[in-house]
Design a protein around this motif. Structure first.
Motif, PDB file in Angstrom:
ATOM      1  N   ARG A  51      -6.216   2.619   1.056  1.00  0.00           N
ATOM      2  CA  ARG A  51      -5.767   1.264   1.423  1.00  0.00           C
ATOM      3  C   ARG A  51      -4.369   1.249   2.014  1.00  0.00           C
ATOM      4  O   ARG A  51      -3.939   0.246   2.563  1.00  0.00           O
ATOM      5  CB  ARG A  51      -5.723   0.377   0.169  1.00  0.00           C
ATOM      6  CG  ARG A  51      -7.073   0.157  -0.426  1.00  0.00           C
ATOM      7  CD  ARG A  51      -6.936  -0.396  -1.849  1.00  0.00           C
ATOM      8  NE  ARG A  51      -8.253  -0.746  -2.298  1.00  0.00           N
ATOM      9  CZ  ARG A  51      -8.661  -1.989  -2.526  1.00  0.00           C
ATOM     10  NH1 ARG A  51      -7.842  -2.998  -2.398  1.00  0.00           N
ATOM     11  NH2 ARG A  51      -9.893  -2.222  -2.893  1.00  0.00           N
ATOM     12  N   SER A 103      -3.241  -8.373  -0.007  1.00  0.00           N
ATOM     13  CA  SER A 103      -4.645  -7.977   0.151  1.00  0.00           C
ATOM     14  C   SER A 103      -4.890  -6.576  -0.409  1.00  0.00           C
ATOM     15  O   SER A 103      -5.909  -6.335  -1.050  1.00  0.00           O
ATOM     16  CB  SER A 103      -5.111  -8.122   1.598  1.00  0.00           C
ATOM     17  OG  SER A 103      -4.363  -7.290   2.432  1.00  0.00           O
ATOM     18  N   VAL A 104      -3.942  -5.660  -0.221  1.00  0.00           N
ATOM     19  CA  VAL A 104      -4.122  -4.302  -0.762  1.00  0.00           C
ATOM     20  C   VAL A 104      -4.232  -4.351  -2.290  1.00  0.00           C
ATOM     21  O   VAL A 104      -5.058  -3.676  -2.898  1.00  0.00           O
ATOM     22  CB  VAL A 104      -2.936  -3.391  -0.343  1.00  0.00           C
ATOM     23  CG1 VAL A 104      -2.886  -2.125  -1.180  1.00  0.00           C
ATOM     24  CG2 VAL A 104      -3.009  -3.048   1.132  1.00  0.00           C
ATOM     25  N   GLU A 131       3.014  -1.557   7.954  1.00  0.00           N
ATOM     26  CA  GLU A 131       2.113  -1.115   6.881  1.00  0.00           C
ATOM     27  C   GLU A 131       2.883  -0.969   5.575  1.00  0.00           C
ATOM     28  O   GLU A 131       3.887  -0.253   5.517  1.00  0.00           O
ATOM     29  CB  GLU A 131       1.500   0.255   7.233  1.00  0.00           C
ATOM     30  CG  GLU A 131       0.602   0.252   8.451  1.00  0.00           C
ATOM     31  CD  GLU A 131      -0.676  -0.572   8.251  1.00  0.00           C
ATOM     32  OE1 GLU A 131      -1.066  -0.816   7.092  1.00  0.00           O
ATOM     33  OE2 GLU A 131      -1.258  -0.993   9.267  1.00  0.00           O
ATOM     34  N   GLU A 175       4.012 -10.485   7.938  1.00  0.00           N
ATOM     35  CA  GLU A 175       2.724  -9.844   8.191  1.00  0.00           C
ATOM     36  C   GLU A 175       2.505  -8.672   7.212  1.00  0.00           C
ATOM     37  O   GLU A 175       1.422  -8.504   6.640  1.00  0.00           O
ATOM     38  CB  GLU A 175       2.731  -9.339   9.640  1.00  0.00           C
ATOM     39  CG  GLU A 175       1.470  -8.690  10.100  1.00  0.00           C
ATOM     40  CD  GLU A 175       1.724  -7.685  11.227  1.00  0.00           C
ATOM     41  OE1 GLU A 175       2.777  -7.774  11.889  1.00  0.00           O
ATOM     42  OE2 GLU A 175       0.871  -6.795  11.389  1.00  0.00           O
ATOM     43  N   THR A 176       3.551  -7.881   6.997  1.00  0.00           N
ATOM     44  CA  THR A 176       3.425  -6.737   6.089  1.00  0.00           C
ATOM     45  C   THR A 176       3.308  -7.219   4.640  1.00  0.00           C
ATOM     46  O   THR A 176       2.558  -6.651   3.845  1.00  0.00           O
ATOM     47  CB  THR A 176       4.650  -5.796   6.245  1.00  0.00           C
ATOM     48  OG1 THR A 176       5.000  -5.731   7.621  1.00  0.00           O
ATOM     49  CG2 THR A 176       4.353  -4.408   5.730  1.00  0.00           C
ATOM     50  N   ARG A 188       1.926  -9.971   3.642  1.00  0.00           N
ATOM     51  CA  ARG A 188       0.542 -10.438   3.452  1.00  0.00           C
ATOM     52  C   ARG A 188      -0.375  -9.283   3.091  1.00  0.00           C
ATOM     53  O   ARG A 188      -1.287  -9.408   2.270  1.00  0.00           O
ATOM     54  CB  ARG A 188       0.015 -11.092   4.730  1.00  0.00           C
ATOM     55  CG  ARG A 188       0.283 -12.565   4.774  1.00  0.00           C
ATOM     56  CD  ARG A 188      -0.305 -13.217   6.026  1.00  0.00           C
ATOM     57  NE  ARG A 188       0.667 -14.123   6.594  1.00  0.00           N
ATOM     58  CZ  ARG A 188       1.002 -15.283   6.053  1.00  0.00           C
ATOM     59  NH1 ARG A 188       0.397 -15.686   4.953  1.00  0.00           N
ATOM     60  NH2 ARG A 188       1.911 -16.041   6.604  1.00  0.00           N
ATOM     61  N   LYS A 189      -0.119  -8.123   3.718  1.00  0.00           N
ATOM     62  CA  LYS A 189      -0.969  -6.955   3.421  1.00  0.00           C
ATOM     63  C   LYS A 189      -0.792  -6.490   1.974  1.00  0.00           C
ATOM     64  O   LYS A 189      -1.720  -5.959   1.374  1.00  0.00           O
ATOM     65  CB  LYS A 189      -0.649  -5.808   4.388  1.00  0.00           C
ATOM     66  CG  LYS A 189      -1.131  -6.078   5.807  1.00  0.00           C
ATOM     67  CD  LYS A 189      -0.930  -4.864   6.683  1.00  0.00           C
ATOM     68  CE  LYS A 189      -1.198  -5.226   8.147  1.00  0.00           C
ATOM     69  NZ  LYS A 189      -0.731  -4.157   9.058  1.00  0.00           N
TER      70      LYS A 189
END
Ligand code: AMP
Ligand code: MG
Length: 332
Positions: A157, A47-48, A20, A40-41, A43-44
């Protein structure tokens, strides 16, 4: 998602290790961090922030040694880092293969900086790898300089905001591209002044030529015309003290408008007026700018009128942010 503001670096890193992104304080602005090798983190983060994927991220390292693992270095790079790091200078260099295209927006270059802020440095150490971190705000919003600013923009978020108080500089880092060492190029004005870099490099820099097309994937998002904007329309003027607006702006200037002075005027302040630097210091003005804009944005003004700084030292960075924040630039 519940967002907690806390002071535990361990807890912040615990979230990073669980994939996260979390907000961390730096000496420039608050960053939204993810480990460099966790796609993966990362990518967030996009989006956040609702950040377009063609905007590359800045990688934060502990020192020159960590830099040389992810980017090609030269004697000039080493000399610059010895002088200016840790601190608010980001270098754009040729990347090494271990840096993902997700970080660099498919470019062969990577932007790297070495933060001074001790909480951020501890987070890099505990994570065990460099951290990527764009500013912890939604795309095109004003950059956060306190934990509360982050909460207001990204609350719900992200799981955690590490509170390190107000950021020392309060403006994003200076970005210098050394992809062509014969022509060092400034990509973003920041706390390390143009004059200081030119003196160190013993040559003039190519400076940001202004606005870039919103379509171009390659350049610095910091160069987008609309960046750092408050929601309330901002009008930029040369000098507010005896300002007389052009007739078509007269009504806006007088109708519930906030007036932001750089330094205190030689008369008592009115209710609608505030001052960026009570001590008449451009560094203080720069460190208060984003906080001032965020506060005014929550107070229901119909417009914000701000005066520009002298175009020297950090004043250039201040004017750059004000120009990009401005709805209308009324300087002549
Ligand atoms: P922010 O979202 O405010 O952290 O901005 C990150 C800044 O880093 C942007 O202005 C980017 O342009 C800049 N940046 C990151 N990677 C690169 C790169 N490879 N080339 C040029 N600028 C970069
Ligand atoms: Mg930003």
């Amino acid at each position: 998602m519940k967002t907690i503001i806390g002071t535990s670096v361990e807890e912040a890193v615990h979230w990073l290790k669980r994939g996260e992104p979390v907000a961390l304080p730096t000496e420039t602005v608050y960053g939204l961090a993810a480990p460099l090798f966790s796609e993966e983190t990362i990518r967030k983060i996009y989006s956040v922030k609702q950040r377009p994927a063609n905007n590359p991220l800045i990688v934060h390292v502990l020192n020159f040694e960590q830099l040389s693992e992810i980017a090609e270095t030269t004697p000039l790079v080493q000399a610059l880092t010895e002088w200016f790091w840790p601190g608010p200078l980001t270098l754009v260099l040729k990347k090494k293969a271990c840096v993902s295209n997700l970080v660099t927006a498919e470019q062969t270059s990577v932007a790297v900086r070495c933060p001074q802020a001790s909480l951020f440095r501890q987070a890099i150490v505990l994570t065990g790898e460099p951290l990527v971190a764009p500013s912890a705000n939604r795309f095109q919003h004003v950059s956060p300089t306190t934990a509360m600013h982050v909460l207001n923009d990204l609350g719900g978020r992200i799981p955690y905001i590490l509170d390190g108080g107000a950021c020392t500089f309060g403006l994003e880092s200076t970005i210098l591209s050394l992809l062509d060492e014969a022509q060092p190029t400034l990509l973003r004005y920041g706390p390390i002044a143009t004059e200081v870099l030119e003196a160190f490099l013993k040559r003039p820099l190519i400076t940001p030529s202004g606005v870039i097309s919103e379509q171009k994937p390659h350049l610095s998002p910091g160069l987008y015309k609309k960046h750092y904007s408050p929601q309330t329309p901002l009008y930029l003027v040369g000098n507010l003290a005896d300002y007389v607006p052009p007739s078509r702006y007269k009504e806006i200037f007088e109708a519930h408008a906030a007036h932001v002075f750089l330094f205190p005027p030689s008369r008592p302040l009115r209710e609608e007026e505030c001052v960026l630097s009570p001590n008449r210091d451009l560094n203080e003005a720069a460190s208060n700018l984003f906080d001032c804009l965020q506060t005014l944005d929550t107070q229901g003004w119909q417009s914000i009128w701000t005066e520009a700084a002298p175009n020297e030292g950090i004043g250039r960075a201040l004017n750059d942010r004000l120009t990009r924040a401005a709805h209308v630039d009324l300087r002549d």
